[in-house]
Structures are given as C-alpha cells and as structure tokens.
Design a protein around this motif. Structure first.
Motif, short mmCIF file in Angstrom:
data_model
loop_
_atom_site.label_atom_id
_atom_site.label_comp_id
_atom_site.label_asym_id
_atom_site.label_seq_id
_atom_site.Cartn_x
_atom_site.Cartn_y
_atom_site.Cartn_z
N UNK A 8 0.83 -1.21 0.00
CA UNK A 8 0.00 0.00 0.00
C UNK A 8 0.86 1.26 0.00
N UNK A 9 1.94 1.25 0.74
CA UNK A 9 2.84 2.41 0.79
C UNK A 9 3.48 2.63 -0.58
N UNK A 10 3.91 1.54 -1.22
CA UNK A 10 4.50 1.67 -2.55
C UNK A 10 3.48 2.18 -3.56
N UNK A 11 2.27 1.67 -3.50
CA UNK A 11 1.22 2.12 -4.41
C UNK A 11 0.92 3.60 -4.20
N UNK A 12 0.86 4.02 -2.95
CA UNK A 12 0.61 5.43 -2.65
C UNK A 12 1.74 6.31 -3.17
N UNK A 13 2.98 5.89 -2.99
CA UNK A 13 4.13 6.66 -3.48
C UNK A 13 4.12 6.75 -5.00
N UNK A 14 3.78 5.66 -5.65
CA UNK A 14 3.70 5.64 -7.12
C UNK A 14 2.61 6.59 -7.60
N UNK A 15 1.45 6.57 -6.94
CA UNK A 15 0.34 7.44 -7.32
C UNK A 15 0.70 8.90 -7.14
N UNK A 16 1.35 9.24 -6.03
CA UNK A 16 1.78 10.62 -5.80
C UNK A 16 2.81 11.02 -6.85
N UNK A 17 3.72 10.12 -7.19
CA UNK A 17 4.72 10.41 -8.22
C UNK A 17 4.08 10.69 -9.56
N UNK A 18 3.08 9.92 -9.92
CA UNK A 18 2.38 10.16 -11.19
C UNK A 18 1.64 11.48 -11.17
N UNK A 19 1.04 11.81 -10.04
CA UNK A 19 0.31 13.07 -9.95
C UNK A 19 1.24 14.26 -10.11
N UNK A 20 2.51 14.10 -9.70
CA UNK A 20 3.47 15.21 -9.80
C UNK A 20 3.91 15.44 -11.24
N UNK A 21 3.80 14.43 -12.09
CA UNK A 21 4.18 14.58 -13.49
C UNK A 21 3.14 15.43 -14.20
N UNK A 22 3.60 16.38 -14.94
CA UNK A 22 2.68 17.24 -15.67
C UNK A 22 2.78 16.93 -17.15
N UNK A 23 1.71 16.38 -17.71
CA UNK A 23 1.63 16.06 -19.13
C UNK A 23 0.49 16.87 -19.72
N UNK A 24 0.71 17.45 -20.87
CA UNK A 24 -0.35 18.16 -21.56
C UNK A 24 -0.26 17.84 -23.05
N UNK A 25 -1.35 17.29 -23.61
CA UNK A 25 -1.40 17.07 -25.05
C UNK A 25 -1.35 18.43 -25.72
N UNK A 26 -0.74 18.47 -26.87
CA UNK A 26 -0.65 19.72 -27.61
C UNK A 26 -1.36 19.55 -28.96
N UNK A 27 -1.93 20.62 -29.47
CA UNK A 27 -2.63 20.50 -30.76
C UNK A 27 -1.64 20.20 -31.89
N UNK A 28 -2.15 19.55 -32.93
CA UNK A 28 -1.33 19.30 -34.10
C UNK A 28 -0.98 20.62 -34.78
N UNK A 29 0.19 20.69 -35.41
CA UNK A 29 0.53 21.91 -36.15
C UNK A 29 -0.41 22.08 -37.36
N UNK A 30 -0.55 23.32 -37.80
CA UNK A 30 -1.34 23.60 -38.99
C UNK A 30 -0.55 23.12 -40.21
N UNK A 31 -1.19 22.36 -41.08
CA UNK A 31 -0.52 21.80 -42.25
C UNK A 31 -0.72 22.68 -43.47
N UNK A 32 0.33 22.74 -44.29
CA UNK A 32 0.19 23.38 -45.59
C UNK A 32 -0.66 22.48 -46.48
N UNK A 33 -1.10 23.00 -47.63
CA UNK A 33 -1.89 22.18 -48.55
C UNK A 33 -1.08 20.97 -49.02
#
Length: 195
Positions: free
Chosen positions: A6-31
């Motif tokens: 349980x302690x390891x699971x809690x530490x892993x969960x807190x570690x994941x919460x600290x990671x900041x991930x943000x999807x970014x929009x695709x670049x605008x494509x030329x024709x």
C-alpha cells in the motif's frame, strides 16, 4: 507485507500526480503537407509515444534536443522548465548512435539518398524523390559534428507503426505530424544530444 504494498502504491500514485503532461494540438498543415499526409498509412498511436508538453526531465537549458534512447523519447527543451516530448524509432543495436551534434540544415519532404553502406547491405534501396513514399517522411533535420555530416537525421517516416522500436539504420524517426511540429520549433545550429 500488505502495508508495504500500500505504501509503494501510494508513493507511485503521488509520483504520477506530480508529473505534468499536456497534449498539444497538431501543427497547422500546408496544402502540400495535407495532400501527402493523407496518402501515408496511419498506425494506432501508443499514448506512451504521443506528443506531450512535460516538465523538462533532461537537465538541459531551453533550445536543446535530447534523445533518450532507452525510452525511445525525444525532448525539445522549452523555457519555464518545460519540454516537448515525442516518441521516436531509433537505430537497431548494431546501428545505434550516441553523442552530440548540431542541426546543420533542415528540409521539407526531402529526397532520400541512401548511404553507400546501406546500399551494400540492401541493394534494392534506391534514391527516392521527396514525397509521401519517401522513407524520410515530411521533414528532415541533418546532424553534423565539427562541420561534417554524421549521415544521421531526425526525420519523419512512412512506417508510423514502428515508433517506439529500434529498427532504423541509426536515424531518429518520428511520426510525420510530430516531425513537422519539431521542425517548426528548431533552428539551424540547434544542439542535439543523443544519450
């Protein structure tokens, strides 16, 4: 034992919460980009190798490309402790390359001129004009050391299903939409570190 788990699971969960991930929009494509991209096969994207803005894990200042070969990840470092993270396909063990280089120049939908050692291994490979069938894909960034071409590239691919694998002859392959995004961010002279 249960408390330890349980302690390891809690530490892993807190570690994941600290990671900041943000999807970014695709670049605008030329024709032209849109026309070619519509003809390239697609592959199901593994979220592990998707493009995200993340907290910079590299220790490098803004404006540096860092390739972490063990994770099959490429980072482009940004201000404010952030980085763009992209999944990549890399050289197979025999053709892997590490070191430092700079982006000497860049090209959109470049021609492919396979090096002599590749032609010796695979006589069927031929020079290919830029376009959707070209193995270099939508963009290429040419890596040089001390003013000399390393023959390694950061480039797109017409085999997106291989992102996250070690399959190339040493180049760093990216999904085409990702290489277009990176291409728009880097300049000639950008430092590249492959670890």
């Amino acid at each position: 034992m249960k408390l330890v788990r349980l302690a390891l699971l809690a530490a892993f969960t807190v570690g994941l919460a600290a990671c900041q991930y943000a999807r970014t929009p695709d670049p605008v494509l030329s024709e032209r980009d849109a026309q070619f991209m519509a003809m390239i096969p697609t592959a199901k994207e593994d979220p592990m190798f998707a493009r995200y803005m993340v907290d910079n894990p590299t220790g490098e200042p803004p404006g540096v490309v860092v390739v972490e070969t063990r994770q099959h990840q490429l980072y482009y470092t940004l201000p404010d402790g952030k980085a763009m993270r992209y999944g990549v396909a890399l050289g197979s063990e025999a053709f892997g390359w590490t070191g430092e280089a700079v982006i000497d120049h860049k090209a959109e939908w470049p021609d492919w001129n396979p090096p002599a050692d590749m032609v010796a291994r695979w006589p069927q490979v031929k020079k290919t004009a830029g376009g959707w069938t070209n193995p270099l894909g939508a963009r290429a960034m040419y890596l040089f050391q001390d003013g000399k071409d390393t023959l390694y590239r950061i480039h797109g691919t017409n085999e997106p299903e291989k992102i996250g694998q070690s399959v190339s002859s040493g180049c760093i392959r990216m999904r085409n939409i990702d290489v277009i995004d990176l291409y728009s961010r880097v300049q000639d002279g950008t430092k590249v570190i492959v670890r």
